[in-house]
Scaffold this active site. Sequence first.
Site, PDB file in Angstrom:
ATOM      1  N   ASP A 181      35.781  -2.361  -4.137  1.00 33.97           N
ATOM      2  CA  ASP A 181      35.207  -3.370  -5.028  1.00 33.97           C
ATOM      3  C   ASP A 181      35.630  -3.166  -6.480  1.00 33.97           C
ATOM      4  O   ASP A 181      34.943  -3.631  -7.394  1.00 33.97           O
ATOM      5  CB  ASP A 181      33.679  -3.339  -4.944  1.00 33.97           C
ATOM      6  CG  ASP A 181      33.144  -3.908  -3.644  1.00 33.97           C
ATOM      7  OD1 ASP A 181      33.947  -4.359  -2.810  1.00 33.97           O
ATOM      8  OD2 ASP A 181      31.916  -3.882  -3.452  1.00 33.97           O
ATOM      9  N   HIS A 203      36.216  -8.104  -0.293  1.00 37.56           N
ATOM     10  CA  HIS A 203      35.367  -9.299  -0.260  1.00 37.56           C
ATOM     11  C   HIS A 203      36.222 -10.547  -0.424  1.00 37.56           C
ATOM     12  O   HIS A 203      37.205 -10.549  -1.167  1.00 37.56           O
ATOM     13  CB  HIS A 203      34.324  -9.272  -1.387  1.00 37.56           C
ATOM     14  CG  HIS A 203      33.240  -8.274  -1.173  1.00 37.56           C
ATOM     15  ND1 HIS A 203      32.138  -8.519  -0.370  1.00 37.56           N
ATOM     16  CD2 HIS A 203      33.078  -7.023  -1.663  1.00 37.56           C
ATOM     17  CE1 HIS A 203      31.350  -7.456  -0.384  1.00 37.56           C
ATOM     18  NE2 HIS A 203      31.897  -6.536  -1.153  1.00 37.56           N
ATOM     19  N   HIS A 230      32.748   0.184 -11.022  1.00 35.83           N
ATOM     20  CA  HIS A 230      31.797  -0.455 -10.111  1.00 35.83           C
ATOM     21  C   HIS A 230      30.732   0.562  -9.692  1.00 35.83           C
ATOM     22  O   HIS A 230      29.537   0.285  -9.737  1.00 35.83           O
ATOM     23  CB  HIS A 230      32.548  -0.993  -8.895  1.00 35.83           C
ATOM     24  CG  HIS A 230      31.693  -1.710  -7.906  1.00 35.83           C
ATOM     25  ND1 HIS A 230      31.056  -2.895  -8.200  1.00 35.83           N
ATOM     26  CD2 HIS A 230      31.378  -1.416  -6.613  1.00 35.83           C
ATOM     27  CE1 HIS A 230      30.379  -3.301  -7.131  1.00 35.83           C
ATOM     28  NE2 HIS A 230      30.571  -2.423  -6.153  1.00 35.83           N
ATOM     29  N   HIS A 287      28.160   1.999  -1.516  1.00 42.06           N
ATOM     30  CA  HIS A 287      27.271   0.863  -1.294  1.00 42.06           C
ATOM     31  C   HIS A 287      27.094   0.581   0.198  1.00 42.06           C
ATOM     32  O   HIS A 287      28.048   0.728   0.982  1.00 42.06           O
ATOM     33  CB  HIS A 287      27.787  -0.372  -2.025  1.00 42.06           C
ATOM     34  CG  HIS A 287      27.565  -0.291  -3.504  1.00 42.06           C
ATOM     35  ND1 HIS A 287      28.241  -1.077  -4.412  1.00 42.06           N
ATOM     36  CD2 HIS A 287      26.725   0.492  -4.247  1.00 42.06           C
ATOM     37  CE1 HIS A 287      27.832  -0.785  -5.640  1.00 42.06           C
ATOM     38  NE2 HIS A 287      26.919   0.158  -5.564  1.00 42.06           N
ATOM     39  N   HIS A 294      33.484   3.707  -1.664  1.00 43.90           N
ATOM     40  CA  HIS A 294      32.290   3.970  -2.476  1.00 43.90           C
ATOM     41  C   HIS A 294      31.042   3.851  -1.608  1.00 43.90           C
ATOM     42  O   HIS A 294      31.124   3.475  -0.444  1.00 43.90           O
ATOM     43  CB  HIS A 294      32.232   3.058  -3.696  1.00 43.90           C
ATOM     44  CG  HIS A 294      32.046   1.602  -3.397  1.00 43.90           C
ATOM     45  ND1 HIS A 294      33.014   0.833  -2.805  1.00 43.90           N
ATOM     46  CD2 HIS A 294      30.999   0.760  -3.620  1.00 43.90           C
ATOM     47  CE1 HIS A 294      32.588  -0.409  -2.679  1.00 43.90           C
ATOM     48  NE2 HIS A 294      31.351  -0.478  -3.166  1.00 43.90           N
ATOM     49  N   ASP A 353      26.988  -1.960   2.139  1.00 43.12           N
ATOM     50  CA  ASP A 353      27.868  -2.882   2.852  1.00 43.12           C
ATOM     51  C   ASP A 353      29.261  -2.307   3.069  1.00 43.12           C
ATOM     52  O   ASP A 353      30.130  -2.968   3.661  1.00 43.12           O
ATOM     53  CB  ASP A 353      27.949  -4.238   2.149  1.00 43.12           C
ATOM     54  CG  ASP A 353      28.554  -4.156   0.752  1.00 43.12           C
ATOM     55  OD1 ASP A 353      28.245  -3.192   0.026  1.00 43.12           O
ATOM     56  OD2 ASP A 353      29.337  -5.065   0.382  1.00 43.12           O
ATOM     57  N   HIS A 354      29.464  -1.059   2.639  1.00 44.17           N
ATOM     58  CA  HIS A 354      30.739  -0.373   2.854  1.00 44.17           C
ATOM     59  C   HIS A 354      30.599   0.862   3.750  1.00 44.17           C
ATOM     60  O   HIS A 354      31.603   1.338   4.274  1.00 44.17           O
ATOM     61  CB  HIS A 354      31.354   0.022   1.507  1.00 44.17           C
ATOM     62  CG  HIS A 354      31.778  -1.149   0.684  1.00 44.17           C
ATOM     63  ND1 HIS A 354      33.089  -1.522   0.514  1.00 44.17           N
ATOM     64  CD2 HIS A 354      31.053  -2.059   0.001  1.00 44.17           C
ATOM     65  CE1 HIS A 354      33.145  -2.607  -0.244  1.00 44.17           C
ATOM     66  NE2 HIS A 354      31.911  -2.949  -0.566  1.00 44.17           N
TER      67      HIS A 354
END
Length: 254
Positions: free
Chosen positions: A128, A166, A111, A57, A55, A59-60
């Site tokens: 996530d 995570h 998410h 975001h 996805h 941090d990915h």
Amino acid sequence: MKNMTIHPIKAFSDNYIWCIHDGKNAVVVDPGDAKPVQKYLAANNLTLIAILVTHHHPDHIGGIGNLDTNIPVFGPMTEAISSLTHRLREGDIVTIDKLALQFNILDVPGHTRGHIAYYDDNHLFCGDTLFSCGCGRLFEGTAEQMYRSLNKLATLPDETLVFCTHEYTEANIRFALEVESTNDDLLEYAQNVRKARANNIPSLPSTIELEKKVNPFLRANAETVIQAANAYASRTLASSVDVFSTIREWKNNF
């Protein structure tokens, strides 16, 4: 994935960037930061040959631009990720010949609206959407979408290894115990995770079988979870989606 190593590269405070390799070639999943990936690849003399993204975001995906841009970058069809070379949706198959890898793509919105997961015969890379003892927040999707996505993952074979992104397990367990304080499987899992984390050992991967026993977000049909959700909501909830939505809200405020 015979003869493959699956290694969690730590990033930020609690992210895992999963690296799948055979000692020579490597694939990484959700590289939010390039530096730890580059360090691990160099230390192990690995050549990065593909990137898998679940996805959009930061941090990915934040590290993609600083990794090798001349390799395939796979990701969700409907999300705005400019670095993707291959856009995927449920029913598609990703084949990485050099590592003899083949992943089926699953749509798992909730998410984010376009979140996908990668699944082979025994491994699930779910970003996530599903965490051990938890699930992702509903940033873009609805409770019903996430409920359906989680139930889709719960139908995978029990032995499926779950590689989420995570290290949230201890915090998730604390909430799960609020919901099901008498769940013996959960109490045992809490002890095991506590010991692992005390020794700086990742709590992941989990398994689908274990998550169905301990994860309240996969247990919206369990009587103990229904009772706890009803008590939190101060009313009798009408459906499993309502139970799920209530415990998700409860977790948000926990």
